[in-house]
Scaffold this active site. Structure first.
Site, PDB file in Angstrom:
ATOM      1  N   LEU A 176      -3.961   1.213   2.029  1.00 33.30           N
ATOM      2  CA  LEU A 176      -4.598   2.516   2.233  1.00 33.30           C
ATOM      3  C   LEU A 176      -4.675   3.137   0.844  1.00 33.30           C
ATOM      4  O   LEU A 176      -3.663   3.541   0.275  1.00 33.30           O
ATOM      5  CB  LEU A 176      -3.760   3.393   3.176  1.00 33.30           C
ATOM      6  CG  LEU A 176      -3.640   2.895   4.615  1.00 33.30           C
ATOM      7  CD1 LEU A 176      -2.705   3.802   5.415  1.00 33.30           C
ATOM      8  CD2 LEU A 176      -5.006   2.831   5.290  1.00 33.30           C
ATOM      9  N   PRO A 177      -5.892   3.196   0.283  1.00 32.72           N
ATOM     10  CA  PRO A 177      -6.025   3.400  -1.164  1.00 32.72           C
ATOM     11  C   PRO A 177      -5.836   4.847  -1.626  1.00 32.72           C
ATOM     12  O   PRO A 177      -6.795   5.494  -2.049  1.00 32.72           O
ATOM     13  CB  PRO A 177      -7.443   2.900  -1.444  1.00 32.72           C
ATOM     14  CG  PRO A 177      -8.175   3.134  -0.159  1.00 32.72           C
ATOM     15  CD  PRO A 177      -7.185   2.969   0.942  1.00 32.72           C
ATOM     16  N   CYS A 178      -4.598   5.324  -1.614  1.00 30.62           N
ATOM     17  CA  CYS A 178      -4.340   6.668  -2.119  1.00 30.62           C
ATOM     18  C   CYS A 178      -4.550   6.723  -3.632  1.00 30.62           C
ATOM     19  O   CYS A 178      -4.673   7.808  -4.199  1.00 30.62           O
ATOM     20  CB  CYS A 178      -2.938   7.140  -1.739  1.00 30.62           C
ATOM     21  SG  CYS A 178      -1.634   6.057  -2.293  1.00 30.62           S
ATOM     22  N   HIS A 179      -4.625   5.526  -4.265  1.00 35.41           N
ATOM     23  CA  HIS A 179      -4.897   5.529  -5.712  1.00 35.41           C
ATOM     24  C   HIS A 179      -6.320   6.001  -6.020  1.00 35.41           C
ATOM     25  O   HIS A 179      -6.640   6.294  -7.159  1.00 35.41           O
ATOM     26  CB  HIS A 179      -4.653   4.124  -6.301  1.00 35.41           C
ATOM     27  CG  HIS A 179      -5.506   3.053  -5.701  1.00 35.41           C
ATOM     28  ND1 HIS A 179      -5.153   2.388  -4.537  1.00 35.41           N
ATOM     29  CD2 HIS A 179      -6.710   2.535  -6.072  1.00 35.41           C
ATOM     30  CE1 HIS A 179      -6.096   1.492  -4.239  1.00 35.41           C
ATOM     31  NE2 HIS A 179      -7.052   1.579  -5.140  1.00 35.41           N
ATOM     32  N   ARG A 180      -7.177   6.064  -4.990  1.00 34.68           N
ATOM     33  CA  ARG A 180      -8.562   6.523  -5.207  1.00 34.68           C
ATOM     34  C   ARG A 180      -8.684   8.040  -5.104  1.00 34.68           C
ATOM     35  O   ARG A 180      -9.787   8.579  -5.113  1.00 34.68           O
ATOM     36  CB  ARG A 180      -9.508   5.852  -4.198  1.00 34.68           C
ATOM     37  CG  ARG A 180      -9.655   4.353  -4.451  1.00 34.68           C
ATOM     38  CD  ARG A 180     -10.520   3.653  -3.433  1.00 34.68           C
ATOM     39  NE  ARG A 180     -10.278   2.204  -3.469  1.00 34.68           N
ATOM     40  CZ  ARG A 180     -10.429   1.387  -2.426  1.00 34.68           C
ATOM     41  NH1 ARG A 180     -10.855   1.862  -1.262  1.00 34.68           N
ATOM     42  NH2 ARG A 180     -10.162   0.104  -2.552  1.00 34.68           N
TER      43      ARG A 180
END
Lengths: 208, 167
Positions: A176-180
């Site tokens: 779940l790309p919280c880095h985006r």
């Protein structure tokens, strides 16, 4: 073993040595335990660790799906203790259940995969945090959103701080790309895996 | 926050100890592997409901004790080689060596003595805990272990003397 130091325990000391397993014996028995526990339906949490460009990652799955991805700096012992208390202490290192997740992550890190096709178990988060975390999967590969944009999209435009907390407590980073999610001014904000890892992931997605 | 450890930790901490116990009671045999596996499967199943203050080693050795009894009974029904240590090919030392004779001596011990020796010296249990598993008093458990050790010692020493004489 201190109890058999005496001359009296000579036979016991030899017996202790004779019955001592080597690492191979225990590894074989451990694999057998993993298989049997899975077959009997009592392996509540299986985990493994993998290497990646952002360091070692711990992957854990329930029978329902991937439940946790953790960075080493989060302290694996602590991560496993939390899984034990929040889900179940029936936890074994059992890589088989994580095979697909590990493969997909490997493809992602190699730039050959842009989204994940994995069953996920969201039971480590709830309420607004879970809503935000589920939204993360809809931010396209290679793109970014601000905390403010995410707040708007989950229809809580004033909940920017809560969005930040939801990202910071994401139990499934990378997948779940919280880095985006970045600050409105384009600066990185925070990341559980460290800012260097966040930058590495964003660079990887730009390059691919 | 206090919670139960992940079971993986229990396997890591006690895996070797429980295998020594299974081997001590059943011999270096696949039966010992079976007893180990059944012990940890039963342990994993019951782990969430074990009281937090329980002695984990004593709990596991108690399960191993029951599994070893089941396996010994099954072995007898299958009419396989006599109880204790198997007659199959040995990988525990050269036949005729002290190790081999020690295994013979272990096999010849009365069950209670062998169990008391194994649970105390290999399982690390106190005599009080051994008595809870075997029944009888703490003193009786201590005596059984001591008699067992004495018998092993006699074997070991007599073999050593023999070796010294022949060398």
């Amino acid at each position: 073993m201190s109890t058999i130091d005496t001359e009296d325990g000579l036979g016991a000391r030899i017996l202790y040595t004779l019955t001592s397993p080597d690492q191979n014996d225990l590894a074989t028995l451990h694999r057998r335990l993993e298989t049997a526990a899975h077959a009997e339906g009592i392996l509540d949490v299986a985990y493994t660790t993998i290497d990646s460009p952002v360091g070692s990652l711990l992957l854990a799955a329930t029978r329902n799906g991937l439940v946790r991805v953790a960075y080493e700096r989060e302290d694996y012992d602590l991560v496993l203790a939390t899984l034990a208390s929040k889900i179940s202490p029936r936890i074994l290192r059992a890589p088989d259940r994580l095979e697909v997740a590990a493969r997909e992550l490997g493809e992602y890190f190699a730039g050959r995969r842009t989204d994940f096709d994995l069953p996920l178990d969201y039971s480590l988060s709830s309420g607004f945090r879970q809503i935000v975390q589920q939204h993360l999967a809809r931010i396209p590969y290679g793109r970014t959103q601000s905390y403010k944009q995410v707040a708007d999209q989950v229809r809580h435009p004033n909940a920017i701080r809560a969005v930040g907390t939801a990202c910071a407590t994401n139990p499934l980073p990378v997948v779940l790309p919280c880095h985006r999610v970045l600050r409105t001014d384009g600066s990185l904000g925070g990341y559980a895996g460290g800012l260097e890892a966040k930058e590495t992931l964003l660079r990887l997605e730009q390059a691919a | 926050m206090y919670a139960k450890e992940p079971f993986e930790e229990i396997v890591r901490k006690h895996g070797a100890q429980v295998l020594r116990v299974c081997r001590g009671v059943l011999g270096l045999h696949t039966d010992a592997d079976d007893a180990w596996s059944e012990t940890f499967i039963a342990g994993l199943r019951a782990w969430p409901s074990l009281p937090d203050d329980a002695n984990v080693a004593a709990w596991l050795v108690t399960i191993a004790h029951r599994k070893a009894i089941d396996i010994t009974r099954a072995r007898k029904r299958r009419a396989l080689p006599a109880d204790g240590v198997p007659d199959q090919e040995s990988n525990i030392g050269i036949p005729g060596s002290t190790d081999h004779d020690l295994w013979d001596a272990v096999r010849e011990l009365p069950n209670k003595q062998r169990q008391a020796v194994v649970y105390h010296y290999l399982g690390g249990l106190s005599y009080k805990e051994v008595a809870l598993i075997l029944g009888g008093s703490e003193a009786a458990a201590r005596r059984a272990a001591s008699d067992g050790i004495q018998a092993l010692r006699v074997t070991y020493l007599s073999e050593r003397v023999k070796c010294e004489r022949t060398s």
